[in-house]
Enzyme design. Sequence first.
Site, PDB file in Angstrom:
ATOM      1  N   HIS A   1       0.968  -1.246   0.115  1.00  0.00           N
ATOM      2  CA  HIS A   1       0.067   0.124   0.013  1.00  0.00           C
ATOM      3  C   HIS A   1       0.814   1.199  -0.124  1.00  0.00           C
ATOM      4  O   HIS A   1       2.018   1.238   0.243  1.00  0.00           O
ATOM      5  CB  HIS A   1      -0.900   0.000   1.326  1.00  0.00           C
ATOM      6  CG  HIS A   1      -0.048  -0.072   2.540  1.00  0.00           C
ATOM      7  ND1 HIS A   1       0.644   1.062   2.993  1.00  0.00           N
ATOM      8  CD2 HIS A   1      -0.042  -1.322   3.543  1.00  0.00           C
ATOM      9  CE1 HIS A   1       1.092   0.590   4.017  1.00  0.00           C
ATOM     10  NE2 HIS A   1       0.787  -0.764   4.332  1.00  0.00           N
TER      11      HIS A   1
ATOM     12  N   ASP B   1       3.852  -4.958   3.680  1.00  0.00           N
ATOM     13  CA  ASP B   1       5.434  -5.086   3.550  1.00  0.00           C
ATOM     14  C   ASP B   1       5.536  -6.694   4.075  1.00  0.00           C
ATOM     15  O   ASP B   1       6.442  -7.383   3.499  1.00  0.00           O
ATOM     16  CB  ASP B   1       5.980  -4.421   4.671  1.00  0.00           C
ATOM     17  CG  ASP B   1       5.404  -3.869   5.941  1.00  0.00           C
ATOM     18  OD1 ASP B   1       4.524  -4.722   6.213  1.00  0.00           O
ATOM     19  OD2 ASP B   1       5.890  -3.167   6.424  1.00  0.00           O
TER      20      ASP B   1
END
EC number: 3.1.3.2
Length: 426
Positions: A29, A276
């Site tokens: 994101h 992540d």
Amino acid sequence: MRVLFYVSILVIIASVHTQLISVHVIFRHGARAPVLNVTSEEAKSYFYRGLGQLTDEGFEQARLMGKVLRDRYVNSFVDARMLSSQLLFRSSPVERCLMTLQTVGNTMFPNATPPVQTVAKPDDFLLVPKLDCDFQLGEWDNYFNLTESDKKMARKNPWFVSDKALRKAVTKTDFLQDRGGENLPALILEKEAGLAVPSWFNEGAYKESLHVFYSALAVMSSVGEYKSSKGIRIKSGLLMEKVFNDIQEKVRCHEKKEVSNIKCDIHKLQVFSSHDLLILPILETLGIREEVLGKDMPPEFMSTIIIETMIVDNSPVVKVLFRKNPREITLRDVTGFVKNCPPGQPLCPVQRFTSCCNEFITSDPKSECYAETTVEKQSEWVMTPLSWIIVAIAILLLIALILMTYFVIRYKNRSIVNIKKLSLEN
């Protein structure tokens, strides 16, 4: 003579027939606010949408990503009118991931935003890395010698272990030796946003904090010094299996298309928005983490992996691209670094690519994650109201059977006695 040479080169290049048949895009994101807390009133004002939410910069990063994808694939590969059958836009249910993907889609197709699919967090094993698997506690215990109290904390909040990894990494630094209790993840984001930070958090401390933050992520994503094949499978194994299966299916479809003229356009462009903690194990799976991120470095916002599948002169091949910086518009070709692919080559045979990483893929991460719990649940006897009714009926029937047997035996014994009496009287 020289002109003839260049002309021959152009003829050879023109004679190579290349057809793009599928694209998979996986990104983190855009820029967000700190998840746990901020360190100043200025930061609180800057991150006005709230903790963990996408920032204005995050939206800009998503728009740029949408532009990169639009320029590369819209019109030339997918219909600019946005045919939803050609697309699969799938996001983690976390709002920052959803908003990132929606912004990317809206930029790619300004007249008709693609539908974004998602699944509730507990049920999403595709894009939400699981941190509460039974086996992980054992792995963490090996790394940190957890006490019983630590184990209870880790079961309640897995990020407790991440903090342990962070504090362990801090002890190996120069600038952060006594700063293990500071909110380093927040300070990183605040400094990157141009906000005021404490004087001790200088450029040296900032650079070291990136390595420290990576360590905190590495233990949760099962990579680097905390590498675990099973941990990686649980987090990214289902998505990678889907990608490999999709690629193989598209190749088979196009092979059939040569003789049967069938359509192979379904979901030929797939875009995934995640975290992540998913990007790291995917890069580890492909064997390119250090090559694309650097040693012990976390992925930046909007870090993007693109896998293009194409037919080149009737041979199915794959190209792997990576975008590291959220402000970049260029894509780096990293195909030659991917595990099992020909070193230094710009294309990788599909068969070699899809067989690169069997130890890291799975079709059922749920059973691997919660294996012991599943067995326990299956072996438990749960007494429902219906179960009690059935048990009561069974007991009554058993009592009735015992009574009937008793009366039959008693009647039979009486009959024998009466017969004997009659025999004696006669």
